[in-house]
Structures are given as structure tokens and as C-alpha cells.
Write an enzyme that holds these catalytic residues in place. Structure first.
Site, PDB file in Angstrom:
ATOM      1  N   ASP A  62       1.007  -1.102   0.037  1.00  0.00           N
ATOM      2  CA  ASP A  62       0.287  -0.261   0.310  1.00  0.00           C
ATOM      3  C   ASP A  62       0.488   1.635  -0.264  1.00  0.00           C
ATOM      4  OD1 ASP A  62       0.733  -0.743   2.739  1.00  0.00           O
ATOM      5  OD2 ASP A  62      -0.042   1.597   3.698  1.00  0.00           O
ATOM      6  N   SER A  63       0.887   2.467  -0.245  1.00  0.00           N
ATOM      7  CA  SER A  63       1.376   4.051  -0.870  1.00  0.00           C
ATOM      8  C   SER A  63       2.346   3.133  -1.495  1.00  0.00           C
ATOM      9  CB  SER A  63       1.629   4.517   0.904  1.00  0.00           C
ATOM     10  OG  SER A  63       1.943   5.288   0.724  1.00  0.00           O
TER      11      SER A  63
END
Length: 280
Positions: A62-63
Site C-alpha cells: 500500500d502507498s
């Protein structure tokens, strides 16, 4: 995020306390680390040791982790010596490019809490060990202006006027400077490196990538990175699921456990896990 800071550990000694710091590392060391670790894990003897089904291996992040996962997947896809390949990649609000900080999502969410545009640009500069003096110029795309020849061939790969649907583009206009500051790219050439910006990979690099899940949030500066990547992957013949959440924001998946047990976290996490259960 794409920021590597210090981690201090206290080690008790007879004479007192010795503080040791983990060395700061910058791009591309993070890519090297994940590639080395994954290739080691994919060795047949290692998979056998841990009873791993070689046909059911996925990559996710994520990210900034989504950035590393996407870059890793591209690296593995081009390695003809690998006996085992990953089955899926799942990218949660991934950060995929640093060439255009004026996509509709960057304009719409420039001052949105958790990840405003100014902070995102600073994270990129940190990642490359760059100079903060460039931040304001990068915010207005001076680093990829028309007179920066190095960026010319890459603009089409993130041309959001053709890659984004009208519902996402809304009434936003591209910010393309005629003249900018070519010195930024000279000092930070990593901005144009496909390993840091998987979105700008050539189409042939995208062909053959595994089945892909991309989660994006409406209130997120990097929303359009994920949507554009989904479009480019589809054009390359990759099976893609784009899971967009109108009411959510960057980082919301972490709000799915006590004491922040909120609906934004629960719905995004459940949707992500459901896809994994059905596809991995």
C-alpha cells in the site's frame, strides 16, 4: 511513504547506553532489497521448505509499498531466468509517478489531510536525497516542462487527458509549463527512472504482468496514479480489477482495527481480502 528516516535502538552497556542508528538509504536500494528478497523466496527449495504452493504467490503493498510492489512485479516479469512467477499483484492506493503533480486528483486533493500534495512532493525528494529548494517548482511541474527534453518521451505514458474517464477529469486542466527548470532533472534524474515511477514503463514491460488489483480512493492525491496504471495495464492485455471508493482517503485501510474501527477501513479491507480469496 517514500521516506527513509533513522531508526534508533538503545543498547545497554556497563558504561551507559549506546545509541545505534540504522543507516539512511535512498532509491534504488529499496528496489534492490525487495528484488533480492523475492527472488530468494521464489527458489524451489525455499518454497518447498515452507510448504508454499508455487502457483499461488502474490505481491502486495500500500502507498509507497504499492510503488515497490509494482516496480518489483515489472522487474520479475522481465527476468527470464525465474522458474516461479507471481500469480497476482495487489496495489493499495499506490504511488506510481513523480512527473505530474497536477493530475486531477493532485489538484482536487492538494490540501487534503493525511497526504497533502506538498508533503507528497517532499517525500519524493527525501526518497531521492534531493534538495527541498526544488519542492515548490516541482509542485507546478517545472521539472517536466516542455523544454526538459528528458521528460518528453514519457509524457504520453501519463497523459491523464486520455487515460482518465470524464468523471475523474471533471473540469481540471493539465499543467504543462513551456519553460521550467531543467536543473531539477539533472540533479534528481531518479524522477524519470521507471523503477521509481512504474506508471511510465513502456507498454512491452507491462505485457505479461500478473492479474492485478488496484484500490483507489476519491480523496487522495495519488488516486489518478492507480487509475491510469489500471488503464495502461488493460491496454497491455493484463486482467485488472480497479476498486474505487468514493468516500475514502489515502491510508484508510489501516482504520480497520481497534481503536480506529471505522467504516472506511472495514469496507476497503474487506474488498481487498475478498479479491485475494477469489483470485490467489
Amino acid at each position: 511513504m517514500l521516506y527513509q528516516g533513522k531508526v534508533a535502538t538503545s543498547v545497554p552497556e556497563a558504561s551507559g547506553v549506546i545509541v545505534k542508528e540504522v543507516p539512511k538509504v535512498y532509491f534504488p536500494e529499496q528496489i534492490h532489497d525487495v528484488v533480492r528478497a523475492t527472488k530468494y523466496f521464489l527458489q524451489p527449495e525455499v518454497l518447498h521448505k515452507y510448504s508454499v504452493d508455487p502457483g499461488r504467490i502474490g505481491i502486495s503493498g500500500d502507498s509507497a509499498g504499492g510503488n515497490l510492489a509494482a516496480a518489483l512485479s515489472q522487474q520479475l516479469n522481465q527476468d527470464t531466468n525465474l522458474k516461479n512467477k507471481v500469480k497476482v499483484q495487489a496495489l493499495i492506493y499506490p504511488v506510481l509517478q513523480a512527473l505530474d503533480f497536477n493530475t486531477p486528483s493532485y489538484q482536487q486533493n492538494a490540501n487534503t489531510p493525511i497526504l497533502p500534495r506538498y508533503v507528497m512532493v517532499k517525500y519524493w525528494v527525501d526518497y531521492f536525497k534531493g534538495n527541498y529548494d526544488f519542492v515548490q517548482e516541482m509542485i507546478v511541474n517545472n521539472h517536466t516542462s516542455l523544454d526538459v527534453e528528458e521528460a518528453a518521451a514519457l509524457r504520453a505514458h501519463l497523459n491523464w487527458t486520455s487515460l482518465l474517464p470524464a468523471s475523474i477529469k471533471k473540469n481540471y486542466k493539465p499543467v504543462v509549463q513551456t519553460t521550467g527548470n531543467a536543473r531539477i532533472i539533472q540533479k534528481i534524474p531518479q524522477l524519470l527512472d521507471v523503477r521509481s515511477a512504474p506508471l511510465i514503463a513502456d507498454q512491452e514491460v507491462l505485457r505479461g504482468l500478473p492479474k492485478t488489483y488496484i484500490l483507489t480512493c476519491e480523496h487522495d492525491v495519488v488516486r489518478d496514479d492507480g487509475i491510469m496504471y489500471a488503464k495502461r495495464l488493460e491496454k497491455a492485455g493484463v486482467e485488472v480489477t480497479l476498486d474505487h471508493f468514493e468516500s475514502c482517503f489515502h491510508g484508510c485501510v489501516i482504520f480497520a482495527s481497534w481503536p480506529t474501527y471505522f467504516s472506511v477501513g472495514i469496507q476497503t479491507q474487506n474488498s481487498y481480502i475478498k479479491w485475494l480469496n477469489q483470485n490467489l
